[in-house]
Design a protein around this motif. Structure first.
Motif, PDB file in Angstrom:
ATOM      1  N   VAL A  90       0.833  -1.203   0.000  1.00 53.64           N
ATOM      2  CA  VAL A  90       0.000   0.000   0.000  1.00 53.64           C
ATOM      3  C   VAL A  90       0.867   1.251   0.000  1.00 53.64           C
ATOM      4  N   ILE A  91       1.886   1.277   0.853  1.00 50.72           N
ATOM      5  CA  ILE A  91       2.758   2.455   0.932  1.00 50.72           C
ATOM      6  C   ILE A  91       3.584   2.594  -0.335  1.00 50.72           C
ATOM      7  N   LEU A  92       4.130   1.487  -0.853  1.00 50.96           N
ATOM      8  CA  LEU A  92       4.883   1.537  -2.103  1.00 50.96           C
ATOM      9  C   LEU A  92       3.978   2.002  -3.244  1.00 50.96           C
ATOM     10  N   GLY A  93       2.754   1.461  -3.297  1.00 48.72           N
ATOM     11  CA  GLY A  93       1.820   1.870  -4.345  1.00 48.72           C
ATOM     12  C   GLY A  93       1.468   3.341  -4.260  1.00 48.72           C
ATOM     13  N   PHE A  94       1.270   3.841  -3.033  1.00 49.80           N
ATOM     14  CA  PHE A  94       0.966   5.261  -2.852  1.00 49.80           C
ATOM     15  C   PHE A  94       2.124   6.124  -3.338  1.00 49.80           C
ATOM     16  N   ILE A  95       3.357   5.723  -2.994  1.00 49.85           N
ATOM     17  CA  ILE A  95       4.524   6.503  -3.399  1.00 49.85           C
ATOM     18  C   ILE A  95       4.664   6.501  -4.921  1.00 49.85           C
ATOM     19  N   TYR A 304       7.823   3.874   9.759  1.00 50.31           N
ATOM     20  CA  TYR A 304       9.179   3.752   9.218  1.00 50.31           C
ATOM     21  C   TYR A 304       9.172   3.819   7.690  1.00 50.31           C
ATOM     22  N   LEU A 305       8.211   3.135   7.065  1.00 53.51           N
ATOM     23  CA  LEU A 305       8.181   3.075   5.606  1.00 53.51           C
ATOM     24  C   LEU A 305       7.695   4.367   4.959  1.00 53.51           C
ATOM     25  N   ILE A 306       6.858   5.118   5.661  1.00 50.28           N
ATOM     26  CA  ILE A 306       6.180   6.253   5.022  1.00 50.28           C
ATOM     27  C   ILE A 306       6.871   7.580   5.296  1.00 50.28           C
TER      28      ILE A 306
END
Length: 383
Positions: A90-95, A304-306
């Motif tokens: 989800v975070i990778l897709g958003f980025i 951490y990821l975002i």
């Protein structure tokens, strides 16, 4: 002091949630607070995560083995997939979508980066793309390390099976020794400020295995006695004091030793000792178990990821935060936490619940316990 019976009866390790909160926040601070905050040594927060992961995952596996007589690798991998992949994707897709809408998909070299991110070979991307621009997801290199650990370490424990404690310890020590011995062949002991060499070093697996070895020692009543003195409330004074003394000096020591990896291994040993203190009664456990600490700890993975894209959005809204400093770090932590909370509520928690439901559908009937437990032991929910 904490007894082995009390340790095995623990359903949660709430103070470890608080430790994850501290680790995640200091990582963000190290990235955006500027040079006045170098003493926070936030970059070593990822090594706190590594020791924690090794300890919690191994505890989960050993308790399942003791209570059910076996370890279900299928159940373990289903739980891991539903725990890690949804927020990650989800975070990778958003980025990616965010950058694509800004017309920066190619300028940030996502065609090169995505194959590494989607296959969890993140730590090898810097070598393949040494001049690649910031794409807000470079911190995910730690996930590449952890996913490989999750893939192979549980299999080793299953191979050992319900064998004697000595064999479990021997396997953990042998795996740890192998990762240490491979360090000269995966970058060497002195990094000379090279992040590429550091990312690819087997030192990270050694640090994960230090946490795993601690879990093996604490799981058995006889070897628990080796660490039992550290569970005395007074033991927290030298352990916490030694950890803090090394931690606030890590950045200077790391620079002055040209990035000597023995420094990271020594730091990881102190983190492992700190974990023993944090599962024991005392004021440090109480502090890290408070509701605010657990709130941040529960969201630490997504936070951490975002953090990278959160900082970029903050700068777009208020350009003066492009300059790193105390106020910038505070705002980025708050915005990252708000975004992480959305991911946690809408994706992370539902996915974890779905994974548990899938596991329950075909959960095998438990066999006779391999080791008699003094009280029903459940998997710590921080894993």
């Amino acid at each position: 002091m904490l007894t082995h019976t009390e340790f095995m009866a623990m359903r949660r390790f709430p103070a470890l949630d608080g430790l994850r909160a501290v680790a995640a926040v200091i990582v963000v601070v190290s990235h955006f607070a500027g040079p006045r905050w170098t003493w926070v040594s936030g970059w070593v927060g990822v090594y706190i995560f590594f020791v924690l992961s090794g300890f919690l995952i191994t505890t989960l596996l050993l308790r399942e083995q003791s209570s059910a007589g076996r370890i279900s690798l299928k159940s373990f991998y289903i739980r891991r997939v539903f725990r890690i992949l949804p927020p990650y994707l989800v975070i990778l897709g958003f980025i990616v979508l965010f950058c694509a809408l800004r017309g920066e998909f190619y300028s940030r070299e996502f065609p090169t980066a995505l194959p590494y991110y989607l296959t969890f070979f993140n730590e090898f991307l810097p070598e393949a793309n040494p001049t690649g621009p910031n794409n807000f997801f470079s911190g995910s290199w730690t996930l590449g390390i952890e996913e490989k650990f999750y893939l192979f370490w549980p299999v080793l424990i299953v191979v050992v099976g319900v064998a004697a404690v000595k064999r479990r310890i021997a396997v953990a020590v042998a795996a740890l020794a192998a990762m240490v011995l491979l360090i000269p062949f995966t970058g060497g002991w002195i990094m000379d400020y090279s992040l590429t060499l550091l990312y690819e070093s087997t030192v990270h697996y050694a640090i994960l295995l230090l946490g795993a070895l601690l879990a093996v020692l604490m799981h058995n009543e006889r070897t628990f006695a080796l660490v039992a003195p550290l569970t005395h409330p007074l033991a927290a004074i030298p352990v916490v004091g030694g950890f803090l003394l090394l931690h606030v000096n890590m950045t200077d020591l790391w620079a002055s030793t040209r990035n000597n990896l023995w420094l990271l291994l020594g730091y990881a040993v102190l983190v492992a000792l700190l974990l023993v203190v944090l599962v024991s009664r005392g004021p440090v456990r109480w502090l890290l178990s408070t509701a605010p600490m657990r709130f941040v700890g529960d969201r630490s993975y997504s936070l951490y990821l975002i953090q990278g894209v959160a900082h970029f959005i903050v700068v777009l809204a208020i350009p003066r935060f492009a300059v790193n400093g105390t106020s910038t770090a505070i705002v980025v932590v708050v915005v990252s936490l708000l975004m992480a909370d959305l991911v946690y509520r809408w994706f992370e928690q539902p996915a974890i619940s779905l994974g548990r439901k899938i596991v329950k559908r075909y959960k095998p009937q438990p066999g006779p316990p391999a080791e008699p437990l003094p009280a029903p032991a459940q998997v710590p929910s921080t894993a």
